[in-house]
Motif scaffolding. Structure first.
Motif, PDB file in Angstrom:
ATOM      1  N   VAL A 234       0.855  -1.191   0.000  1.00 44.21           N
ATOM      2  CA  VAL A 234       0.000   0.000   0.000  1.00 44.21           C
ATOM      3  C   VAL A 234       0.895   1.246   0.000  1.00 44.21           C
ATOM      4  CG1 VAL A 234      -1.755   1.293   1.284  1.00 44.21           C
ATOM      5  CG2 VAL A 234      -1.839  -1.213   1.212  1.00 44.21           C
ATOM      6  N   THR A 235       0.587   2.178  -0.884  1.00 45.61           N
ATOM      7  CA  THR A 235       1.415   3.385  -1.018  1.00 45.61           C
ATOM      8  C   THR A 235       0.571   4.641  -0.855  1.00 45.61           C
ATOM      9  OG1 THR A 235       1.037   3.805  -3.368  1.00 45.61           O
ATOM     10  CG2 THR A 235       2.703   2.139  -2.824  1.00 45.61           C
ATOM     11  N   ASP A 236       1.263   5.788  -0.799  1.00 42.44           N
ATOM     12  CA  ASP A 236       0.545   7.060  -0.861  1.00 42.44           C
ATOM     13  C   ASP A 236       0.125   7.300  -2.315  1.00 42.44           C
ATOM     14  OD1 ASP A 236       2.757   8.047  -2.265  1.00 42.44           O
ATOM     15  OD2 ASP A 236       3.593   9.092  -0.533  1.00 42.44           O
ATOM     16  N   GLY A 237      -0.465   8.447  -2.582  1.00 39.10           N
ATOM     17  CA  GLY A 237      -1.019   8.690  -3.909  1.00 39.10           C
ATOM     18  C   GLY A 237      -0.145   9.538  -4.815  1.00 39.10           C
ATOM     19  N   VAL A 238       1.136   9.671  -4.495  1.00 39.98           N
ATOM     20  CA  VAL A 238       2.026  10.479  -5.345  1.00 39.98           C
ATOM     21  C   VAL A 238       2.439   9.644  -6.555  1.00 39.98           C
ATOM     22  CG1 VAL A 238       4.135  11.855  -5.452  1.00 39.98           C
ATOM     23  CG2 VAL A 238       2.868  11.706  -3.303  1.00 39.98           C
ATOM     24  N   HIS A 239       1.660   9.776  -7.623  1.00 40.65           N
ATOM     25  CA  HIS A 239       1.881   8.935  -8.790  1.00 40.65           C
ATOM     26  C   HIS A 239       3.267   9.127  -9.373  1.00 40.65           C
ATOM     27  CE1 HIS A 239      -1.978   7.012  -9.142  1.00 40.65           C
ATOM     28  NE2 HIS A 239      -2.574   8.166  -8.849  1.00 40.65           N
ATOM     29  N   THR A 240       3.825   8.053  -9.843  1.00 43.15           N
ATOM     30  CA  THR A 240       5.171   7.890 -10.429  1.00 43.15           C
ATOM     31  C   THR A 240       6.310   7.948  -9.405  1.00 43.15           C
ATOM     32  OG1 THR A 240       5.853  10.147 -11.041  1.00 43.15           O
ATOM     33  CG2 THR A 240       4.402   9.019 -12.603  1.00 43.15           C
ATOM     34  N   LYS A 241       6.014   8.353  -8.177  1.00 45.51           N
ATOM     35  CA  LYS A 241       7.053   8.381  -7.134  1.00 45.51           C
ATOM     36  C   LYS A 241       6.441   8.010  -5.793  1.00 45.51           C
ATOM     37  CE  LYS A 241       9.808  12.174  -9.003  1.00 45.51           C
ATOM     38  NZ  LYS A 241      10.099  13.594  -8.924  1.00 45.51           N
ATOM     39  N   ALA A 242       5.528   7.087  -5.784  1.00 46.11           N
ATOM     40  CA  ALA A 242       4.783   6.804  -4.560  1.00 46.11           C
ATOM     41  C   ALA A 242       5.687   6.223  -3.476  1.00 46.11           C
ATOM     42  CB  ALA A 242       3.650   5.834  -4.868  1.00 46.11           C
ATOM     43  N   LYS A 243       5.334   6.518  -2.234  1.00 46.65           N
ATOM     44  CA  LYS A 243       6.059   5.955  -1.088  1.00 46.65           C
ATOM     45  C   LYS A 243       5.236   4.807  -0.506  1.00 46.65           C
ATOM     46  CE  LYS A 243       8.938   9.625   0.714  1.00 46.65           C
ATOM     47  NZ  LYS A 243       8.597  10.786  -0.136  1.00 46.65           N
ATOM     48  N   ILE A 244       5.938   3.754  -0.095  1.00 41.77           N
ATOM     49  CA  ILE A 244       5.237   2.633   0.533  1.00 41.77           C
ATOM     50  C   ILE A 244       4.775   3.076   1.916  1.00 41.77           C
ATOM     51  CG2 ILE A 244       5.476   0.307   1.475  1.00 41.77           C
ATOM     52  CD1 ILE A 244       7.393  -0.337  -0.778  1.00 41.77           C
ATOM     53  N   GLN A 245       3.494   2.890   2.201  1.00 37.92           N
ATOM     54  CA  GLN A 245       2.985   3.232   3.534  1.00 37.92           C
ATOM     55  C   GLN A 245       2.989   2.024   4.441  1.00 37.92           C
ATOM     56  OE1 GLN A 245      -0.796   5.038   2.628  1.00 37.92           O
ATOM     57  NE2 GLN A 245       0.045   7.099   2.896  1.00 37.92           N
ATOM     58  N   ASN A 246       2.552   0.908   3.920  1.00 33.95           N
ATOM     59  CA  ASN A 246       2.632  -0.330   4.703  1.00 33.95           C
ATOM     60  C   ASN A 246       2.488  -1.533   3.788  1.00 33.95           C
ATOM     61  OD1 ASN A 246      -0.305  -1.188   4.651  1.00 33.95           O
ATOM     62  ND2 ASN A 246      -0.451   0.903   5.470  1.00 33.95           N
ATOM     63  N   ILE A 247       2.917  -2.659   4.312  1.00 35.85           N
ATOM     64  CA  ILE A 247       2.788  -3.905   3.554  1.00 35.85           C
ATOM     65  C   ILE A 247       2.086  -4.915   4.456  1.00 35.85           C
ATOM     66  CG2 ILE A 247       4.000  -5.801   2.407  1.00 35.85           C
ATOM     67  CD1 ILE A 247       6.211  -3.984   1.695  1.00 35.85           C
ATOM     68  N   THR A 248       1.017  -5.490   3.933  1.00 39.54           N
ATOM     69  CA  THR A 248       0.348  -6.566   4.656  1.00 39.54           C
ATOM     70  C   THR A 248       0.569  -7.830   3.847  1.00 39.54           C
ATOM     71  OG1 THR A 248      -1.314  -4.893   5.136  1.00 39.54           O
ATOM     72  CG2 THR A 248      -1.821  -7.135   5.838  1.00 39.54           C
ATOM     73  N   PRO A 249       1.607  -8.590   4.193  1.00 38.68           N
ATOM     74  CA  PRO A 249       1.980  -9.702   3.297  1.00 38.68           C
ATOM     75  C   PRO A 249       1.185 -10.971   3.538  1.00 38.68           C
ATOM     76  CG  PRO A 249       3.630  -9.442   5.018  1.00 38.68           C
ATOM     77  CD  PRO A 249       2.528  -8.465   5.328  1.00 38.68           C
TER      78      PRO A 249
END
Ligand code: ASP
Ligand code: MG
Length: 405
Positions: free
Chosen positions: A103-118
């Motif tokens: 799951v990332t933020d909404g900054v398209h083309t340079k999004a940052k990962i917010q969390n991962i639920t694996p």
């Protein structure tokens, strides 16, 4: 049984033969009883090809649609890699970034990962499958596809290794590891057995294209030890980890040349409080990374004005120039020019903390090569200069010779 995350870059999966080769390597680990999560990039050239297609339609395509487009590159490779594993009798399932819980933020083309639920990844691993995850992509909490910036598959791998608490993280690429300089430019460059996160960060920031910068920052933050190694042979690679005391014995670990920067200069900027803030706030709001900044003070007789130069990533130049043009009335500068023919040379090493004179020696070497220095910046473990791109490779070789041999 170990849990291993392996990442294969674009050249490692560049054609069907190479994909089969990747599958054979993954199969070796799987057959030895390990659980394997494989992260793949798009086949080499595919992402560039997709960008080119969009640019044939417009110079500034919408970033949301670019993410939708670029994410297809990695989706080709995950399916092909899963197919290749299945033909070897290995059970494998491909997952998009979203399916892998990224799951990332909404900054398209340079999004940052917010969390991962694996959870999805674990579920597939637990049924005995190899999991193949599409690198470079995620999705916003609202379900929009995002990408993590060029080279972002590295970040997918490091972040997954952290989220899965993997025993081993291997970044497979087309070089044997991290070198003291790009061996294609400096034939005498040597492979490093190990390197500190901070050194790799400075080298990556200085344009050494081994790893995506953000992925190394992420690894440092979460203390993910990883190995950079070749997918084309079995040579041991370079281990990237937290700095240790004996690392300071080497003054310069590596040198690099970044050809991917461009320079913008604003002439006649009023020398008043708030002007720099106005310029760099506008660039930041447009998600443009600014690297070096140099400001001069000059007097034009009546008023006090200054010239201001800064560098941005070359692909951001058009966007940055637009932002700057729009600022002309409010900031009140006289004119702006841009220059794409620059190179940024850097020397990097944690040993600089305890050894002095590195900058002076670097400038001596450049003087001897008749290379003019345009901008200078330093950090605790790095000295960088901007020079004319035409002299970049020659200067890099001279610096390597002087500092490393
Ligand atoms: N395919 C993407 C790129 O070319 C991501 C990656 O290769 O890591 O930038
Ligand atoms: Mg790549």
């Amino acid at each position: 049984m170990a849990l291993i995350v392996q990442k294969y870059g674009g050249t490692s999966v560049g054609n069907p033969e190479r994909i089969k080769n990747v599958a054979r390597r993954v199969a070796q680990y799987r057959n030895a009883g390990d659980q394997v999560v494989v992260v793949v990039s798009a086949m080499s050239g595919v992402t560039d090809g997709l960008i080119k297609l969009a640019k044939e339609i417009t110079a500034l395509p919408s970033e949301r649609e670019m993410d939708m487009l670029l994410a297809t590159g990695e989706q080709q490779t995950i399916a092909l890699t899963a197919i290749a594993l299945q033909t070897l009798g290995i059970e494998a399932v491909s997952l998009t970034g979203a399916q892998a819980g990224i799951v990332t933020d909404g900054v398209h083309t340079k999004a940052k990962i917010q969390n991962i639920t694996p959870r999805g990844v674990h579920k597939v691993l637990d049924t005995g499958n190899v999991v193949i995850v599409a690198g470079f992509q995620g999705q916003t909490p609202e379900g929009d596809i995002t990408t993590l910036g060029r080279g972002g598959s590295d970040l997918t791998a490091i972040a997954l290794a952290a989220a899965l608490n993997a025993d081993l993280c291997q970044i497979y690429t087309d070089v044997d590891g991290i070198y003291t300089a790009d061996p294609r430019i400096v034939p005498s460059a040597k492979k490093l057995p190990e390197i500190a996160y901070d050194e790799l960060l400075e080298l990556a920031g200085a344009g050494a294209k081994v790893m995506q910068l953000r992925s190394v920052e992420f690894a440092k933050k979460f203390n993910v030890i990883f190995e950079v190694r070749s997918s084309l042979n079995d040579n041991p690679g370079t281990i990237v980890k937290e700095e240790t005391n004996n690392m300071e014995d080497v003054v310069v670990r590596g040198v690099s040349l970044d050809k991917n920067q461009a320079k913008i200069t604003l002439f006649g900027v009023p020398d008043k409080p708030g002007r720099a803030a106005g310029i760099f706030r506008a660039l930041a709001d447009a998600a443009i990374n600014v690297d070096m900044i140099v400001q001069n003070t000059s007097h034009d007789g009546t008023s006090c004005v200054t010239d201001l130069s800064f560098t941005v990533d070359k692909p951001d130049l058009l966007k940055a120039s637009k932002v700057i043009d729009q600022l002309k009335p409010s900031i009140g500068f006289k004119e702006s020019i841009s220059n794409e023919s620059i190179g940024k040379l850097s020397v990097v090493g944690v040993g600089m903390r305890s050894h002095s004179g590195v900058a002076a020696r670097m400038f001596d070497v450049l003087a001897h090569e008749q290379v003019n220095i345009d901008m200078i910046s330093t950090s605790e473990i790095k000295v960088s200069v901007v020079i004319d791109l035409a002299k970049g490779e020659q200067a890099l070789r001279a610096l390597h010779q002087a500092f490393i041999g």
